[in-house]
Enzyme design. Structure first.
Site, PDB file in Angstrom:
ATOM      1  N   LYS A  22      40.014  22.601 121.974  1.00 22.31           N
ATOM      2  CA  LYS A  22      39.432  23.454 122.938  1.00 22.31           C
ATOM      3  C   LYS A  22      38.034  22.743 123.389  1.00 22.31           C
ATOM      4  CE  LYS A  22      36.506  27.077 121.616  1.00 22.31           C
ATOM      5  NZ  LYS A  22      35.172  26.905 122.445  1.00 22.31           N
ATOM      6  N   ASN A  23      37.466  22.385 122.619  1.00 22.21           N
ATOM      7  CA  ASN A  23      35.838  21.702 123.083  1.00 22.21           C
ATOM      8  C   ASN A  23      36.167  20.583 123.791  1.00 22.21           C
ATOM      9  OD1 ASN A  23      34.631  24.157 122.441  1.00 22.21           O
ATOM     10  ND2 ASN A  23      34.075  23.211 120.208  1.00 22.21           N
ATOM     11  N   CYS A 118      29.960  32.521 122.754  1.00 17.05           N
ATOM     12  CA  CYS A 118      30.041  33.257 121.458  1.00 17.05           C
ATOM     13  C   CYS A 118      28.615  33.635 121.195  1.00 17.05           C
ATOM     14  CB  CYS A 118      30.520  32.515 120.462  1.00 17.05           C
ATOM     15  SG  CYS A 118      32.421  32.337 120.549  1.00 17.05           S
ATOM     16  N   ARG A 123      20.995  29.873 121.425  1.00 22.34           N
ATOM     17  CA  ARG A 123      21.485  28.826 122.224  1.00 22.34           C
ATOM     18  C   ARG A 123      20.831  28.340 123.540  1.00 22.34           C
ATOM     19  NH1 ARG A 123      27.992  29.622 122.012  1.00 22.34           N
ATOM     20  NH2 ARG A 123      27.988  27.606 121.782  1.00 22.34           N
ATOM     21  N   PRO A 124      19.528  27.954 123.008  1.00 21.60           N
ATOM     22  CA  PRO A 124      18.890  27.209 124.340  1.00 21.60           C
ATOM     23  C   PRO A 124      19.436  26.092 125.072  1.00 21.60           C
ATOM     24  CG  PRO A 124      17.850  26.687 122.250  1.00 21.60           C
ATOM     25  CD  PRO A 124      18.973  27.518 122.019  1.00 21.60           C
ATOM     26  N   ASP A 126      17.162  23.701 126.572  1.00 23.03           N
ATOM     27  CA  ASP A 126      16.043  22.887 126.789  1.00 23.03           C
ATOM     28  C   ASP A 126      16.301  21.453 126.821  1.00 23.03           C
ATOM     29  OD1 ASP A 126      16.342  23.572 123.941  1.00 23.03           O
ATOM     30  OD2 ASP A 126      14.712  22.291 123.714  1.00 23.03           O
ATOM     31  N   GLN A 127      17.262  21.113 125.928  1.00 22.84           N
ATOM     32  CA  GLN A 127      17.753  19.528 125.783  1.00 22.84           C
ATOM     33  C   GLN A 127      18.403  18.943 126.789  1.00 22.84           C
ATOM     34  OE1 GLN A 127      16.027  17.512 123.231  1.00 22.84           O
ATOM     35  NE2 GLN A 127      15.062  19.510 123.083  1.00 22.84           N
ATOM     36  N   ASP A 306      31.559  25.451 113.161  1.00 16.38           N
ATOM     37  CA  ASP A 306      32.689  26.312 113.632  1.00 16.38           C
ATOM     38  C   ASP A 306      33.651  26.822 112.524  1.00 16.38           C
ATOM     39  OD1 ASP A 306      31.659  26.223 116.127  1.00 16.38           O
ATOM     40  OD2 ASP A 306      33.056  24.479 116.668  1.00 16.38           O
ATOM     41  N   ARG A 398      40.764  32.847 123.167  1.00 14.20           N
ATOM     42  CA  ARG A 398      39.995  31.923 124.022  1.00 14.20           C
ATOM     43  C   ARG A 398      39.958  30.445 123.273  1.00 14.20           C
ATOM     44  NH1 ARG A 398      33.965  32.595 123.416  1.00 14.20           N
ATOM     45  NH2 ARG A 398      34.259  30.660 124.305  1.00 14.20           N
TER      46      ARG A 398
HETATM   47  N1  EPU Z   1      20.112  23.560 120.766  1.00  8.46           N
HETATM   48  C1  EPU Z   1      18.602  23.228 121.368  1.00  8.46           C
HETATM   49  N2  EPU Z   1      18.523  23.056 122.771  1.00  8.46           N
HETATM   50  C2  EPU Z   1      19.614  22.510 123.427  1.00  8.46           C
HETATM   51  C3  EPU Z   1      20.858  22.708 122.971  1.00  8.46           C
HETATM   52  C4  EPU Z   1      21.245  22.889 121.674  1.00  8.46           C
HETATM   53  O1  EPU Z   1      17.830  23.717 120.680  1.00  8.46           O
HETATM   54  O2  EPU Z   1      19.169  22.306 124.631  1.00  8.46           O
HETATM   55  C5  EPU Z   1      20.494  23.739 119.524  1.00  8.46           C
HETATM   56  C6  EPU Z   1      21.301  24.991 119.236  1.00  8.46           C
HETATM   57  O3  EPU Z   1      20.676  26.165 119.262  1.00  8.46           O
HETATM   58  C7  EPU Z   1      21.901  24.906 118.080  1.00  8.46           C
HETATM   59  C8  EPU Z   1      21.997  23.141 118.088  1.00  8.46           C
HETATM   60  O4  EPU Z   1      21.148  22.697 118.946  1.00  8.46           O
HETATM   61  O5  EPU Z   1      21.177  25.079 116.938  1.00  8.46           O
HETATM   62  C9  EPU Z   1      23.436  22.656 118.218  1.00  8.46           C
HETATM   63  O6  EPU Z   1      24.077  23.068 119.367  1.00  8.46           O
HETATM   64  P1  EPU Z   1      25.031  22.248 120.264  1.00  8.46           P
HETATM   65  O7  EPU Z   1      24.361  22.124 121.567  1.00  8.46           O
HETATM   66  O8  EPU Z   1      25.522  21.093 119.732  1.00  8.46           O
HETATM   67  O9  EPU Z   1      26.015  23.374 120.659  1.00  8.46           O
HETATM   68  P2  EPU Z   1      26.972  23.959 121.832  1.00  8.46           P
HETATM   69  O10 EPU Z   1      27.234  22.417 122.682  1.00  8.46           O
HETATM   70  O11 EPU Z   1      26.449  25.022 122.503  1.00  8.46           O
HETATM   71  C10 EPU Z   1      29.351  23.083 120.851  1.00  8.46           C
HETATM   72  C11 EPU Z   1      30.606  23.815 120.738  1.00  8.46           C
HETATM   73  C12 EPU Z   1      30.630  24.990 119.724  1.00  8.46           C
HETATM   74  C13 EPU Z   1      30.008  24.410 118.601  1.00  8.46           C
HETATM   75  C14 EPU Z   1      28.872  23.666 118.680  1.00  8.46           C
HETATM   76  C15 EPU Z   1      28.216  22.643 117.332  1.00  8.46           C
HETATM   77  C16 EPU Z   1      31.514  23.636 123.056  1.00  8.46           C
HETATM   78  C17 EPU Z   1      31.916  24.235 124.222  1.00  8.46           C
HETATM   79  N3  EPU Z   1      30.962  24.463 121.944  1.00  8.46           N
HETATM   80  O12 EPU Z   1      28.318  24.116 121.202  1.00  8.46           O
HETATM   81  O13 EPU Z   1      31.794  25.548 119.555  1.00  8.46           O
HETATM   82  O14 EPU Z   1      29.886  25.309 117.495  1.00  8.46           O
HETATM   83  O15 EPU Z   1      28.955  22.610 119.604  1.00  8.46           O
HETATM   84  O16 EPU Z   1      29.326  21.722 117.067  1.00  8.46           O
HETATM   85  O17 EPU Z   1      31.965  22.576 122.818  1.00  8.46           O
HETATM   86  C18 EPU Z   1      33.414  27.198 119.055  1.00  8.46           C
HETATM   87  O18 EPU Z   1      34.018  26.530 119.284  1.00  8.46           O
HETATM   88  O19 EPU Z   1      33.523  28.370 118.449  1.00  8.46           O
HETATM   89  C19 EPU Z   1      32.109  26.866 119.223  1.00  8.46           C
HETATM   90  C20 EPU Z   1      30.904  27.902 119.243  1.00  8.46           C
END
Ligand code: EPU
Length: 418
Positions: A22-23, A118, A123-124, A126-127, A306, A398
């Site tokens: 999925k991802n 989800c 889920r900010p 900022d990065q 996950d 999903r």
């Molecule tokens: N974070 C920040 N700032 C940012 C981005 C992230 O502080 O700008 C923090 C988040 O709050 C969190 C950490 O960094 O604490 C990791 O977040 P990440 O950005 O890695 O997560 P994501 O990209 O939003 C993806 C997957 C998620 C999976 C996470 C962690 C996709 C579409 N989603 O989310 O998948 O849990 O990486 O591996 O790839 C799922 O499949 O159920 C799912 C939620």
């Protein structure tokens, strides 16, 4: 609202094939818009996140031919012209924020409503914004909409303060058409980042180091379409491995990449299960109740967040007490209440769950509130005595392709009502 009806207590036995990731899929689909010509994506999972993303691309002007049964999507970005992705389109999945990187790379500007996905924490982004700004863009967020604008994108070195999958991918998407060299330090290393880099490189991008914490990207002027097969979904495969342990069964999952399953395999061995790898197949053999084992979620190659939810569901019937620490998302224990309704003994304190294993869980009506939380309820229902009704199957749709058929192939007594 759809529901799953599970008659629990049957040890799962048999073989299933894993679906595409999925991802990885939800990163590759928007990436296709970076090219001048059509791409063919293969091994896509037949899940709603993929179908919704296809609709988003169509709404942006691209032509998309999606064959869910074959797992093949042909994307022709020739008509891609729209640089606004409104909330109605993007609210259904988190990954729609990859359009920001794509808009920037292709047109130098764009607007994307903050995405849904989800509800597991704040889920900010900022990065992501920091990365776009480092590439020379102006990036702002107002009234729930992210706006990016750049005369031109120029390569830069970006150190991510947190290891973010989404930010790593978004910066890769924008940087591969920027001028000069971009370096992403403290990059995420998840398998789907490597998969996306392989696809982008097949399109003519020059990305090195994906899968390590330093990714180097040399910008190119143009990308062309390519054919790419999506990697297998390690989270889906691991969910079925956990189900084998939860039910004291024997499950083989084929067409996996065993390397991606090392963390979960090691953890399941700690619980007393036998985990065998052979070629592209992994087999989990489990008898009786598992032993309790503590776990802490970490970015790849650590134990994935996950799987935290389905793992807790397994621990509910373990012998002993397990401590489960969630280090990535501050609100990913919402499903625990539903497990407690089934007889589980769980205490949640901030980002830690303390699970005291009980001999039996009892079937009950439960309600899913997110994708992996829904998977946890299915795991619990399969191992419980009696009937469990899981409401909110759209969460499962999903991310888990053909879950009912796969469970039935493993001998589970499960049916779906829509
Ligand atoms: N974070 C920040 N700032 C940012 C981005 C992230 O502080 O700008 C923090 C988040 O709050 C969190 C950490 O960094 O604490 C990791 O977040 P990440 O950005 O890695 O997560 P994501 O990209 O939003 C993806 C997957 C998620 C999976 C996470 C962690 C996709 C579409 N989603 O989310 O998948 O849990 O990486 O591996 O790839 C799922 O499949 O159920 C799912 C939620």
């Amino acid at each position: 609202m759809g529901r799953l009806i599970i008659e629990g207590g049957v040890p799962l036995e048999g073989t299933i094939r894993v679906s595409g990731s999925k991802n990885a899929a939800v990163a590759a689909i928007p990436a296709a818009l970076l090219a001048r010509g059509p791409s063919r994506l293969e091994n896509l999972p037949n899940i709603t996140d993929v179908a919704v993303f296809a609709d988003i691309l169509r709404a942006l002007g691209a032509s998309v031919d999606w064959e869910p049964e074959q797992g093949v999507m042909v994307i022709d970005p020739a008509g891609f012209c729209c640089t606004e992705a409104p909330y109605e389109l993007v609210k259904r999945l988190r990954a729609s924020y990859y359009l920001i990187g794509v808009f920037l790379a292709r047109f130098g500007h764009g607007q994307v409503a903050l995405p849904g996905g989800c509800d597991i924490g704040l889920r900010p982004i900022d990065q992501h914004m920091k990365g776009f700004r480092a590439l020379g863009a102006q990036a702002s967020m107002e009234y729930g909409v992210v706006t990016v604008d750049a005369d031109k994108l120029e390569g830069s070195t970006i150190y991510l303060d947190v290891t973010s999958v989404g930010a790593t991918i978004n910066i890769m998407l924008a940087a591969c058409l920027a001028e000069g060299r971009t370096v992403i330090e403290n990059a995420a290393k998840e398998p789907h980042i490597v998969d996306l880099a392989n696809y982008l490189n097949a399109m003519g991008a020059r990305i090195q180091g994906a899968g390590t914490d330093v990714i180097r990207i040399r910008g190119v002027r143009e990308l062309h379409g390519a054919t790419h097969a999506i990697i297998p979904d390690e989270i889906e495969a691991a969910t079925y491995m956990l189900m084998a342990v939860a039910t004291g069964g024997r499950v083989r999952v084929t067409e996996v990449i065993p390397k991606h399953l090392e963390a979960v395999g090691a953890k399941l061995r700690e619980t007393g299960a036998e985990v065998r790898e052979e070629g592209d197949t992994v087999e989990v053999i489990s008898r009786g109740r598992p032993r309790a084992a503590n776990v802490k979620t970490l970015p790849y190659p650590g134990f994935p967040t996950d799987l935290q939810q389905p793992y807790v569901a397994v621990m509910c019937r373990a012998r002993g007490v397990s401590v489960v620490q969630e280090t990535l998302f501050e609100n990913r224990f919402g499903y625990a209440n539903e497990l407690i309704r089934m007889g589980a003994s769980i205490r949640v304190d901030g980002r830690t769950a303390i699970v005291e294993g009980v001999e039996k869980l009892y079937g009950a009506p439960v309600r899913a509130s997110d994708l992996r939380g829904a998977a946890a309820l299915v795991v619990a229902g399969l191992s419980a005595q009696g009937r469990t009704i899981v409401e909110g199957t759209y969460h499962l749709d999903r991310g888990y392709a053909a879950m009912v058929q796969k469970l039935q192939a493993l001998g589970a007594r499960v049916a779906r009502e829509d």
